[in-house]
Design a protein around this motif. Sequence first.
Motif, PDB file in Angstrom:
ATOM      1  N   ALA A 285       0.827  -1.202   0.000  1.00 57.17           N
ATOM      2  CA  ALA A 285       0.000   0.000   0.000  1.00 57.17           C
ATOM      3  C   ALA A 285       0.866   1.259   0.000  1.00 57.17           C
ATOM      4  CB  ALA A 285      -0.939  -0.011   1.207  1.00 57.17           C
ATOM      5  N   ASP A 286       1.934   1.243   0.794  1.00 55.66           N
ATOM      6  CA  ASP A 286       2.825   2.406   0.849  1.00 55.66           C
ATOM      7  C   ASP A 286       3.521   2.635  -0.487  1.00 55.66           C
ATOM      8  OD1 ASP A 286       2.165   2.879   3.479  1.00 55.66           O
ATOM      9  OD2 ASP A 286       3.972   1.940   4.302  1.00 55.66           O
ATOM     10  N   SER A 287       4.018   1.561  -1.094  1.00 52.04           N
ATOM     11  CA  SER A 287       4.734   1.713  -2.370  1.00 52.04           C
ATOM     12  C   SER A 287       3.797   2.207  -3.459  1.00 52.04           C
ATOM     13  CB  SER A 287       5.402   0.394  -2.777  1.00 52.04           C
ATOM     14  OG  SER A 287       4.443  -0.610  -3.052  1.00 52.04           O
ATOM     15  N   LEU A 288       2.561   1.701  -3.499  1.00 53.57           N
ATOM     16  CA  LEU A 288       1.595   2.164  -4.497  1.00 53.57           C
ATOM     17  C   LEU A 288       1.222   3.626  -4.277  1.00 53.57           C
ATOM     18  CD1 LEU A 288      -0.983  -0.708  -5.113  1.00 53.57           C
ATOM     19  CD2 LEU A 288       0.529   0.375  -6.778  1.00 53.57           C
ATOM     20  N   ARG A 289       1.033   3.993  -3.034  1.00 53.63           N
ATOM     21  CA  ARG A 289       0.693   5.391  -2.740  1.00 53.63           C
ATOM     22  C   ARG A 289       1.798   6.325  -3.221  1.00 53.63           C
ATOM     23  NH1 ARG A 289       2.644   8.033   1.306  1.00 53.63           N
ATOM     24  NH2 ARG A 289       3.065   6.150   2.543  1.00 53.63           N
ATOM     25  N   MET A 290       3.058   5.988  -2.890  1.00 52.13           N
ATOM     26  CA  MET A 290       4.162   6.879  -3.256  1.00 52.13           C
ATOM     27  C   MET A 290       4.452   6.874  -4.749  1.00 52.13           C
ATOM     28  SD  MET A 290       6.818   6.511  -0.046  1.00 52.13           S
ATOM     29  CE  MET A 290       6.564   4.785   0.342  1.00 52.13           C
ATOM     30  N   ALA A 291       4.295   5.714  -5.412  1.00 50.19           N
ATOM     31  CA  ALA A 291       4.631   5.622  -6.830  1.00 50.19           C
ATOM     32  C   ALA A 291       3.486   6.029  -7.737  1.00 50.19           C
ATOM     33  CB  ALA A 291       5.070   4.199  -7.174  1.00 50.19           C
ATOM     34  N   ARG A 292       2.246   5.692  -7.340  1.00 46.74           N
ATOM     35  CA  ARG A 292       1.111   5.940  -8.221  1.00 46.74           C
ATOM     36  C   ARG A 292       0.287   7.143  -7.772  1.00 46.74           C
ATOM     37  NH1 ARG A 292      -3.101   1.146  -8.814  1.00 46.74           N
ATOM     38  NH2 ARG A 292      -1.339   0.131  -9.866  1.00 46.74           N
ATOM     39  N   THR A 293      -0.359   7.033  -6.602  1.00 51.67           N
ATOM     40  CA  THR A 293      -1.294   8.079  -6.170  1.00 51.67           C
ATOM     41  C   THR A 293      -0.595   9.415  -5.960  1.00 51.67           C
ATOM     42  OG1 THR A 293      -2.499   6.328  -5.017  1.00 51.67           O
ATOM     43  CG2 THR A 293      -3.148   8.595  -4.553  1.00 51.67           C
ATOM     44  N   GLU A 294       0.522   9.388  -5.210  1.00 46.56           N
ATOM     45  CA  GLU A 294       1.255  10.629  -4.942  1.00 46.56           C
ATOM     46  C   GLU A 294       2.427  10.814  -5.889  1.00 46.56           C
ATOM     47  OE1 GLU A 294       2.414  10.366  -0.868  1.00 46.56           O
ATOM     48  OE2 GLU A 294       0.346  10.342  -0.102  1.00 46.56           O
ATOM     49  N   GLY A 295       2.608   9.866  -6.789  1.00 48.95           N
ATOM     50  CA  GLY A 295       3.728   9.919  -7.724  1.00 48.95           C
ATOM     51  C   GLY A 295       3.275  10.144  -9.145  1.00 48.95           C
ATOM     52  N   LEU A 296       3.268   9.084  -9.936  1.00 54.42           N
ATOM     53  CA  LEU A 296       3.009   9.200 -11.369  1.00 54.42           C
ATOM     54  C   LEU A 296       1.684   9.893 -11.669  1.00 54.42           C
ATOM     55  CD1 LEU A 296       4.014   8.388 -14.232  1.00 54.42           C
ATOM     56  CD2 LEU A 296       2.740   6.262 -13.943  1.00 54.42           C
ATOM     57  N   ASP A 297       0.594   9.400 -11.080  1.00 48.09           N
ATOM     58  CA  ASP A 297      -0.720   9.966 -11.397  1.00 48.09           C
ATOM     59  C   ASP A 297      -0.826  11.429 -10.975  1.00 48.09           C
ATOM     60  OD1 ASP A 297      -1.361   7.514 -12.410  1.00 48.09           O
ATOM     61  OD2 ASP A 297      -2.781   6.963 -10.825  1.00 48.09           O
ATOM     62  N   LYS A 298      -0.277  11.755  -9.833  1.00 46.73           N
ATOM     63  CA  LYS A 298      -0.339  13.142  -9.343  1.00 46.73           C
ATOM     64  C   LYS A 298       0.513  14.069 -10.208  1.00 46.73           C
ATOM     65  CE  LYS A 298       0.578  15.963  -5.217  1.00 46.73           C
ATOM     66  NZ  LYS A 298      -0.641  16.766  -5.397  1.00 46.73           N
ATOM     67  N   LEU A 299       1.696  13.612 -10.598  1.00 47.67           N
ATOM     68  CA  LEU A 299       2.553  14.448 -11.446  1.00 47.67           C
ATOM     69  C   LEU A 299       1.891  14.725 -12.790  1.00 47.67           C
ATOM     70  CD1 LEU A 299       6.036  12.813 -10.750  1.00 47.67           C
ATOM     71  CD2 LEU A 299       5.235  15.042  -9.951  1.00 47.67           C
ATOM     72  N   LEU A 300       1.259  13.709 -13.364  1.00 46.28           N
ATOM     73  CA  LEU A 300       0.581  13.888 -14.640  1.00 46.28           C
ATOM     74  C   LEU A 300      -0.583  14.867 -14.510  1.00 46.28           C
ATOM     75  CD1 LEU A 300       0.526  10.142 -15.771  1.00 46.28           C
ATOM     76  CD2 LEU A 300       1.911  11.948 -16.793  1.00 46.28           C
ATOM     77  N   ALA A 301      -1.382  14.681 -13.463  1.00 42.47           N
ATOM     78  CA  ALA A 301      -2.562  15.526 -13.287  1.00 42.47           C
ATOM     79  C   ALA A 301      -2.193  16.956 -12.903  1.00 42.47           C
ATOM     80  CB  ALA A 301      -3.475  14.914 -12.217  1.00 42.47           C
ATOM     81  N   ASP A 302      -1.308  17.125 -11.933  1.00 39.52           N
ATOM     82  CA  ASP A 302      -0.980  18.470 -11.453  1.00 39.52           C
ATOM     83  C   ASP A 302      -0.318  19.320 -12.524  1.00 39.52           C
ATOM     84  OD1 ASP A 302      -1.975  17.710  -9.027  1.00 39.52           O
ATOM     85  OD2 ASP A 302      -0.059  17.695  -7.949  1.00 39.52           O
ATOM     86  N   ASN A 303       0.443  18.668 -13.404  1.00 44.22           N
ATOM     87  CA  ASN A 303       1.162  19.426 -14.437  1.00 44.22           C
ATOM     88  C   ASN A 303       0.472  19.380 -15.795  1.00 44.22           C
ATOM     89  OD1 ASN A 303       3.899  20.240 -13.115  1.00 44.22           O
ATOM     90  ND2 ASN A 303       3.569  18.109 -12.477  1.00 44.22           N
ATOM     91  N   ARG A 304      -0.698  18.712 -15.826  1.00 42.66           N
ATOM     92  CA  ARG A 304      -1.509  18.605 -17.050  1.00 42.66           C
ATOM     93  C   ARG A 304      -0.658  18.121 -18.236  1.00 42.66           C
ATOM     94  NH1 ARG A 304      -3.027  23.140 -18.944  1.00 42.66           N
ATOM     95  NH2 ARG A 304      -1.743  24.500 -17.643  1.00 42.66           N
ATOM     96  N   VAL A 305       0.072  17.009 -17.997  1.00 42.24           N
ATOM     97  CA  VAL A 305       0.912  16.411 -19.034  1.00 42.24           C
ATOM     98  C   VAL A 305       0.429  14.988 -19.300  1.00 42.24           C
ATOM     99  CG1 VAL A 305       2.927  17.847 -18.500  1.00 42.24           C
ATOM    100  CG2 VAL A 305       2.630  15.644 -17.325  1.00 42.24           C
ATOM    101  N   VAL A 306       0.733  14.475 -20.487  1.00 38.88           N
ATOM    102  CA  VAL A 306       0.290  13.123 -20.859  1.00 38.88           C
ATOM    103  C   VAL A 306       1.361  12.078 -20.595  1.00 38.88           C
ATOM    104  CG1 VAL A 306      -1.283  14.017 -22.599  1.00 38.88           C
ATOM    105  CG2 VAL A 306       1.031  13.330 -23.272  1.00 38.88           C
TER     106      VAL A 306
END
Length: 504
Positions: free
Chosen positions: A391-412
Amino acid sequence: MTISPARIALPLLSLAIALTLPQARPAQARDLAVPPEVVAEQERIRRHEDAGEAIGAIIAAALDVEAQAAKLAASGRPLAGRTVLVKDNVETREWPTTAGSLALVANDTRRDAPLIARLRAAGGVVSGKTNLSEWANIRSTRSTSGWSAVSGLTRNPHAPTRNSCGSSSGSGAAVAAGFAWAAIGTETDGSITCPASVNGVVGLKPTVGLVSRTHVVPISSSQDTAGPMARSVRDAALLLSAIAGSDPLDPATRDADAHRGDFTAGLDDASLQGVRIGVLRKAVGSRKDVAALFDAALADMRRAGAELVEIDWQPDPAMGEAEYAVLLYELRETIDAYLSASPAAIPVRSLAEVIDFNAANADREMTWFGQEIFEQAVTKTDREAYLKARADSLRMARTEGLDKLLADNRVVALVAPTAGPAWTSDLVNGDNYASDIGMGSIAAIAGAPHLSVPMGAVHDLPIGLSFMGPAWSDHRMLKLGAAYERARTPPLPVPPMLAAAKSD
């Protein structure tokens, strides 16, 4: 030059395997034309693998490749007789699947992994098995990538003293050397993309669940996937189209059929115009030559119309710690399940028995490094601790990582150098790669696609450019990679063996 016992044993092992196979029947291809590219591939194997200072990419080779290719070339199927080499942790019906370990030299299951069955149904020719970092590089913290007890060390075709990275070492080196049209690799974290980068080829780690893992020697039920390695994005996309799809025996692939299709569609006119792409600047590392090459790639994308967004981010070290805890637990769990279910007469049925086998055969198996990761993994039985780490690794890599970076910066997509230049192979001291270059772990842990495309060279050693996007955006990443290929201006290095052949 010191030759390891494993290297001496290779021809004997290959011969023993070959003698168990049905001989090719030349009459099948008597009236059919063998594709000239297949003839050239087989000649390169004879010149640079069967004789002289071998690259060491191939563990076992089919005896009737030209006959198979001639028969299938006119079949009208998508792959139409194209040759594909397969990493030797993926089961094929012709040969034992060893994962590079002497414990599995008898692992002759006589079955195809579902992804291989799909490859054959699409008209592909399984031309052989490739060497790998033993057990996909999960045995020791001080291993040398590309070494296995079964087949010794795989060398980099661009510079034989340099490493081919791992764990899909033979697959990357074989494609770079022109031994096949493409290859199958597998990745848990970096094992397709790093060999693709340092060997100067294209490699795609697909979304976890797009390609079946059934009958593939496992590490992690969370992160494992097979994927294509080829000399162009189009070829990688064509191979992915053949092998992708749902498999009732692999629950992770439940949604694969909804996302599979013709991954070559739209590649020819794919554009970077107006595409917002995030630049992971802190993934460049400390090497000025890699930074300069990355800046040239960014300039090429900008000229092609891409909107580049600089992103000041780097992962929390705790993400890697959580990932390691997950991999240790899942390694024991998945290896035990695979070994116990193998229909072959193998001497090991659990990770604990593999550890005992290696200790009993230390003179051949542990010549250069030990098995401390195995010894850690076999003790990891605390499921609650495992679930928290996952759960911790998914949160840091996906929820707070990849997905957040894509969404916050509006990049594909996110881009970064894939890895540094190939390092000098050192069996005594192990790998010495530039650990501050690249951020592929974020996609690996998140289960998201990661495409590496050659972007040029540093001192004639290839460097790849990574495109990483959200889960199931594999087709989008391939389109971006194809558009970048057309925009790229730095020259790509050619392995000396291929350059010499062109001048002959």
